[in-house]
Design an enzyme around this catalytic site. Structure first.
Site, PDB file in Angstrom:
ATOM      1  N   HIS A  48      -1.538   2.169 -12.938  1.00  0.00           N
ATOM      2  CA  HIS A  48      -0.897   1.166 -13.607  1.00  0.00           C
ATOM      3  C   HIS A  48       0.711   1.651 -13.748  1.00  0.00           C
ATOM      4  CE1 HIS A  48      -0.471  -2.538 -16.134  1.00  0.00           C
ATOM      5  NE2 HIS A  48       0.294  -1.656 -16.813  1.00  0.00           N
ATOM      6  N   LEU A  78     -10.282  -8.312 -10.088  1.00  0.00           N
ATOM      7  CA  LEU A  78     -11.267  -7.590 -10.760  1.00  0.00           C
ATOM      8  C   LEU A  78     -12.326  -6.757 -10.092  1.00  0.00           C
ATOM      9  CD1 LEU A  78     -11.124  -7.417 -13.931  1.00  0.00           C
ATOM     10  CD2 LEU A  78     -12.794  -8.974 -14.275  1.00  0.00           C
ATOM     11  N   ILE A  79     -12.653  -5.451 -10.435  1.00  0.00           N
ATOM     12  CA  ILE A  79     -13.738  -4.688  -9.767  1.00  0.00           C
ATOM     13  C   ILE A  79     -14.831  -5.219 -10.249  1.00  0.00           C
ATOM     14  CG2 ILE A  79     -14.482  -2.546  -9.380  1.00  0.00           C
ATOM     15  CD1 ILE A  79     -12.025  -2.931  -7.938  1.00  0.00           C
ATOM     16  N   ASP A 107      -7.291  -2.395 -17.141  1.00  0.00           N
ATOM     17  CA  ASP A 107      -6.503  -1.373 -17.818  1.00  0.00           C
ATOM     18  C   ASP A 107      -7.106  -0.974 -19.149  1.00  0.00           C
ATOM     19  OD1 ASP A 107      -4.557  -2.194 -15.857  1.00  0.00           O
ATOM     20  OD2 ASP A 107      -3.530  -3.662 -16.996  1.00  0.00           O
ATOM     21  N   GLU A 141       4.831   7.187  -9.442  1.00  0.00           N
ATOM     22  CA  GLU A 141       3.520   6.957  -9.211  1.00  0.00           C
ATOM     23  C   GLU A 141       3.155   7.705  -7.702  1.00  0.00           C
ATOM     24  OE1 GLU A 141       3.000   2.641  -8.455  1.00  0.00           O
ATOM     25  OE2 GLU A 141       4.294   2.406 -10.193  1.00  0.00           O
ATOM     26  N   GLY A 174       0.716  -1.219  -0.151  1.00  0.00           N
ATOM     27  CA  GLY A 174       0.078   0.053   0.200  1.00  0.00           C
ATOM     28  C   GLY A 174       0.906   1.325   0.072  1.00  0.00           C
ATOM     29  N   SER A 175       1.854   1.139  -0.587  1.00  0.00           N
ATOM     30  CA  SER A 175       2.810   2.627  -0.720  1.00  0.00           C
ATOM     31  C   SER A 175       2.222   3.563  -1.446  1.00  0.00           C
ATOM     32  CB  SER A 175       4.196   2.222  -1.113  1.00  0.00           C
ATOM     33  OG  SER A 175       4.089   2.225  -2.718  1.00  0.00           O
ATOM     34  N   LEU A 222      -5.375  -6.399  -6.924  1.00  0.00           N
ATOM     35  CA  LEU A 222      -5.159  -7.071  -7.878  1.00  0.00           C
ATOM     36  C   LEU A 222      -6.115  -8.103  -8.316  1.00  0.00           C
ATOM     37  CD1 LEU A 222      -1.425  -8.502  -7.118  1.00  0.00           C
ATOM     38  CD2 LEU A 222      -1.882  -6.610  -8.564  1.00  0.00           C
ATOM     39  N   ASN A 256      -7.368   3.880 -11.185  1.00  0.00           N
ATOM     40  CA  ASN A 256      -6.324   3.007 -10.654  1.00  0.00           C
ATOM     41  C   ASN A 256      -4.928   3.601 -11.217  1.00  0.00           C
ATOM     42  OD1 ASN A 256      -5.603   0.165 -10.529  1.00  0.00           O
ATOM     43  ND2 ASN A 256      -5.516  -0.064 -12.596  1.00  0.00           N
TER      44      ASN A 256
END
Length: 237
Positions: free
Chosen positions: A131, A114-115, A172, A201, A31-32, A112, A129
Protein backbone atom coordinates in the site's frame (compact mmCIF):
# COMPACT_ATOMS: atom_id res chain seq x y z
CA UNK A 1 32.63 -12.03 -1.33
CA UNK A 2 32.19 -12.83 2.35
CA UNK A 3 30.03 -15.83 3.16
CA UNK A 4 27.04 -15.17 5.39
CA UNK A 5 26.06 -18.03 7.65
CA UNK A 6 22.32 -18.22 8.12
CA UNK A 7 21.20 -18.82 11.68
CA UNK A 8 18.50 -21.41 12.37
CA UNK A 9 14.97 -20.03 12.18
CA UNK A 10 13.87 -18.61 15.54
CA UNK A 11 11.17 -20.29 17.56
CA UNK A 12 7.62 -19.17 16.75
CA UNK A 13 8.71 -18.16 13.25
CA UNK A 14 6.64 -19.09 10.23
CA UNK A 15 8.03 -22.43 9.10
CA UNK A 16 9.66 -22.61 5.73
CA UNK A 17 8.08 -24.67 2.97
CA UNK A 18 10.16 -27.40 1.35
CA UNK A 19 11.83 -26.17 -1.85
CA UNK A 20 11.92 -22.65 -3.27
CA UNK A 21 8.74 -20.61 -2.89
CA UNK A 22 6.41 -20.21 -5.85
CA UNK A 23 4.61 -16.89 -5.89
CA UNK A 24 1.34 -15.83 -7.54
CA UNK A 25 1.46 -12.09 -8.26
CA UNK A 26 -1.85 -10.24 -8.64
CA UNK A 27 -1.81 -6.99 -10.67
CA UNK A 28 -4.29 -4.54 -12.17
CA UNK A 29 -1.89 -2.11 -13.88
CA UNK A 30 1.64 -1.87 -15.21
CA UNK A 31 3.06 -4.17 -12.55
CA UNK A 32 6.24 -2.25 -11.63
CA UNK A 33 6.27 -3.89 -8.17
CA UNK A 34 5.91 -7.31 -9.81
CA UNK A 35 8.92 -6.52 -11.99
CA UNK A 36 10.88 -5.40 -8.91
CA UNK A 37 10.01 -8.69 -7.16
CA UNK A 38 10.97 -10.70 -10.25
CA UNK A 39 14.33 -8.87 -10.52
CA UNK A 40 15.01 -9.62 -6.83
CA UNK A 41 14.25 -13.30 -7.48
CA UNK A 42 16.62 -13.39 -10.46
CA UNK A 43 19.52 -11.78 -8.56
CA UNK A 44 19.09 -14.00 -5.49
CA UNK A 45 17.67 -11.48 -2.99
CA UNK A 46 14.41 -13.46 -2.87
CA UNK A 47 14.54 -17.26 -2.90
CA UNK A 48 11.42 -17.72 -5.01
CA UNK A 49 10.02 -17.68 -8.53
CA UNK A 50 6.88 -16.21 -10.11
CA UNK A 51 4.53 -19.15 -10.74
CA UNK A 52 1.64 -17.19 -12.26
CA UNK A 53 0.39 -13.64 -12.82
CA UNK A 54 -3.29 -13.00 -12.02
CA UNK A 55 -5.24 -9.93 -13.14
CA UNK A 56 -8.75 -8.59 -13.50
CA UNK A 57 -7.61 -6.95 -16.77
CA UNK A 58 -6.19 -9.02 -19.63
CA UNK A 59 -4.99 -5.80 -21.34
CA UNK A 60 -2.95 -4.35 -18.47
CA UNK A 61 0.81 -3.83 -18.69
CA UNK A 62 1.45 -6.46 -16.04
CA UNK A 63 -0.19 -9.20 -18.11
CA UNK A 64 1.66 -8.07 -21.25
CA UNK A 65 4.93 -8.26 -19.28
CA UNK A 66 4.04 -11.76 -18.07
CA UNK A 67 3.30 -12.88 -21.64
CA UNK A 68 6.62 -11.40 -22.84
CA UNK A 69 8.42 -13.35 -20.10
CA UNK A 70 6.63 -16.64 -20.76
CA UNK A 71 4.83 -16.67 -17.40
CA UNK A 72 1.38 -18.28 -17.03
CA UNK A 73 -1.52 -15.87 -16.54
CA UNK A 74 -5.03 -16.14 -15.10
CA UNK A 75 -7.99 -13.77 -15.22
CA UNK A 76 -9.76 -13.08 -11.94
CA UNK A 77 -12.45 -12.05 -11.34
CA UNK A 78 -14.04 -13.13 -14.64
CA UNK A 79 -15.53 -10.54 -16.98
CA UNK A 80 -19.27 -9.85 -17.03
CA UNK A 81 -19.54 -11.77 -20.32
CA UNK A 82 -17.73 -14.76 -18.81
CA UNK A 83 -20.02 -14.73 -15.78
CA UNK A 84 -23.15 -14.54 -17.96
CA UNK A 85 -21.86 -17.52 -19.98
CA UNK A 86 -21.06 -19.33 -16.71
CA UNK A 87 -17.37 -19.30 -17.61
CA UNK A 88 -14.27 -18.00 -15.86
CA UNK A 89 -12.87 -18.76 -12.42
CA UNK A 90 -14.95 -18.93 -9.26
CA UNK A 91 -13.07 -18.25 -5.99
CA UNK A 92 -12.87 -22.01 -5.37
CA UNK A 93 -11.54 -22.66 -8.89
CA UNK A 94 -8.99 -19.87 -8.48
CA UNK A 95 -7.62 -21.54 -5.33
CA UNK A 96 -7.58 -24.90 -7.15
CA UNK A 97 -5.65 -23.41 -10.08
CA UNK A 98 -3.07 -21.83 -7.78
CA UNK A 99 -2.62 -25.14 -5.96
CA UNK A 100 -2.18 -26.96 -9.30
CA UNK A 101 0.59 -24.46 -10.15
CA UNK A 102 2.30 -25.17 -6.82
CA UNK A 103 1.77 -21.64 -5.48
CA UNK A 104 3.07 -21.25 -1.91
CA UNK A 105 2.71 -17.46 -1.48
CA UNK A 106 0.66 -14.61 -2.95
CA UNK A 107 1.76 -11.01 -3.55
CA UNK A 108 -0.73 -8.28 -4.41
CA UNK A 109 1.20 -5.73 -6.47
CA UNK A 110 -1.33 -3.04 -7.32
CA UNK A 111 -4.38 -5.31 -7.51
CA UNK A 112 -7.57 -3.28 -7.25
CA UNK A 113 -10.15 -5.97 -6.54
CA UNK A 114 -11.20 -7.50 -3.25
CA UNK A 115 -9.55 -10.84 -2.54
CA UNK A 116 -12.09 -13.64 -1.98
CA UNK A 117 -12.29 -15.10 1.55
CA UNK A 118 -11.44 -18.55 0.15
CA UNK A 119 -8.04 -17.25 -1.00
CA UNK A 120 -7.43 -15.40 2.29
CA UNK A 121 -8.05 -18.60 4.23
CA UNK A 122 -5.92 -20.82 1.97
CA UNK A 123 -2.94 -18.43 2.06
CA UNK A 124 -3.29 -17.14 5.61
CA UNK A 125 0.01 -15.52 6.68
CA UNK A 126 1.34 -16.25 3.17
CA UNK A 127 -0.22 -13.32 1.30
CA UNK A 128 1.26 -9.80 1.20
CA UNK A 129 -0.03 -6.50 -0.18
CA UNK A 130 1.79 -3.25 -0.87
CA UNK A 131 0.00 0.00 0.00
CA UNK A 132 1.53 3.38 -0.98
CA UNK A 133 1.04 5.10 2.42
CA UNK A 134 1.82 4.50 6.08
CA UNK A 135 -1.16 2.44 7.23
CA UNK A 136 -3.41 2.74 9.14
CA UNK A 137 -3.43 6.32 7.72
CA UNK A 138 -4.66 6.88 4.15
CA UNK A 139 -6.07 3.37 3.67
CA UNK A 140 -9.43 1.80 2.98
CA UNK A 141 -11.94 1.96 0.16
CA UNK A 142 -11.03 4.27 -2.72
CA UNK A 143 -7.52 4.79 -1.37
CA UNK A 144 -5.36 3.59 -4.24
CA UNK A 145 -3.11 5.11 -6.88
CA UNK A 146 -2.74 8.87 -7.05
CA UNK A 147 -5.77 9.39 -4.74
CA UNK A 148 -3.59 8.26 -1.82
CA UNK A 149 -0.84 10.78 -2.55
CA UNK A 150 -3.37 13.58 -3.18
CA UNK A 151 -4.82 12.89 0.28
CA UNK A 152 -1.34 12.87 1.86
CA UNK A 153 -0.40 16.24 0.29
CA UNK A 154 -3.79 17.78 1.18
CA UNK A 155 -3.46 16.65 4.81
CA UNK A 156 -0.16 18.43 5.43
CA UNK A 157 1.49 15.16 6.53
CA UNK A 158 5.28 15.58 6.77
CA UNK A 159 6.08 11.92 6.12
CA UNK A 160 4.66 9.06 4.08
CA UNK A 161 5.89 5.80 2.59
CA UNK A 162 4.92 2.29 1.59
CA UNK A 163 3.46 -0.40 3.85
CA UNK A 164 3.73 -4.15 3.30
CA UNK A 165 0.98 -5.97 5.20
CA UNK A 166 -0.61 -9.38 5.44
CA UNK A 167 -3.97 -9.68 3.70
CA UNK A 168 -7.25 -10.51 5.36
CA UNK A 169 -10.82 -10.12 4.14
CA UNK A 170 -10.97 -6.31 4.56
CA UNK A 171 -9.16 -3.64 2.51
CA UNK A 172 -5.84 -2.55 4.07
CA UNK A 173 -6.66 -4.14 7.42
CA UNK A 174 -4.08 -6.95 7.77
CA UNK A 175 -1.15 -6.80 10.20
CA UNK A 176 1.78 -4.63 9.09
CA UNK A 177 5.00 -6.47 8.23
CA UNK A 178 7.28 -3.67 6.98
CA UNK A 179 7.27 0.07 6.26
CA UNK A 180 9.63 2.68 4.83
CA UNK A 181 9.46 6.44 5.37
CA UNK A 182 10.02 9.32 2.94
CA UNK A 183 9.58 13.07 3.51
CA UNK A 184 6.70 15.08 2.06
CA UNK A 185 8.12 18.48 1.10
CA UNK A 186 6.07 21.71 1.13
CA UNK A 187 6.45 22.11 -2.63
CA UNK A 188 5.57 18.49 -3.50
CA UNK A 189 2.84 17.58 -5.94
CA UNK A 190 1.06 14.22 -5.51
CA UNK A 191 3.12 13.01 -8.48
CA UNK A 192 6.37 13.94 -6.69
CA UNK A 193 5.27 11.99 -3.63
CA UNK A 194 4.17 9.01 -5.74
CA UNK A 195 7.60 8.76 -7.40
CA UNK A 196 9.44 8.93 -4.06
CA UNK A 197 7.17 6.31 -2.47
CA UNK A 198 7.35 3.97 -5.49
CA UNK A 199 11.16 3.80 -5.25
CA UNK A 200 10.79 2.61 -1.66
CA UNK A 201 8.03 0.14 -2.62
CA UNK A 202 10.51 -1.52 -4.98
CA UNK A 203 12.98 -1.92 -2.08
CA UNK A 204 10.69 -2.95 0.78
CA UNK A 205 8.47 -5.47 -1.05
CA UNK A 206 11.37 -7.80 -1.97
CA UNK A 207 12.81 -7.32 1.55
CA UNK A 208 9.53 -8.42 3.16
CA UNK A 209 8.90 -11.31 0.75
CA UNK A 210 12.46 -12.61 1.25
CA UNK A 211 11.88 -12.73 5.01
CA UNK A 212 8.54 -14.50 4.59
CA UNK A 213 9.79 -17.24 2.25
CA UNK A 214 12.90 -17.82 4.39
CA UNK A 215 10.83 -18.29 7.56
CA UNK A 216 12.23 -15.10 9.14
CA UNK A 217 8.85 -13.69 10.15
CA UNK A 218 8.03 -13.99 13.84
CA UNK A 219 4.56 -13.35 15.28
CA UNK A 220 4.09 -11.72 18.67
CA UNK A 221 1.45 -13.13 21.00
CA UNK A 222 -1.00 -10.47 19.79
CA UNK A 223 -0.43 -11.54 16.17
CA UNK A 224 1.82 -8.65 15.12
CA UNK A 225 4.57 -9.88 12.75
CA UNK A 226 8.22 -8.89 12.88
CA UNK A 227 11.08 -9.56 10.48
CA UNK A 228 14.18 -11.22 11.93
CA UNK A 229 17.40 -10.11 10.26
CA UNK A 230 19.48 -12.78 8.52
CA UNK A 231 22.18 -14.42 10.62
CA UNK A 232 20.76 -13.52 14.02
CA UNK A 233 17.91 -14.36 16.35
CA UNK A 234 18.01 -10.96 18.07
CA UNK A 235 17.94 -8.16 15.51
CA UNK A 236 14.61 -7.05 14.10
CA UNK A 237 14.15 -5.10 10.90
Amino acid sequence: GAKHRRAPAPRAAATRDAGPARVAVFVSGGGSNMRALHAAMLDGRVDASVAVVVSNSIDCGGIQWANDNGLPTLRYPPSKQQREANEGLSPEKLVEKLEELGVTHVCLAGYLRLIPPELCRRYENKMLNVHPALLPAFGGKGMHGLAVHEAVVASGARFTGPTIHFVNEKFDDGKILAQRVVPVLPTDTPQDVAKRVLEKEHEVFPHALAALVEGRVEFREDGVPRIVARGTEETYE
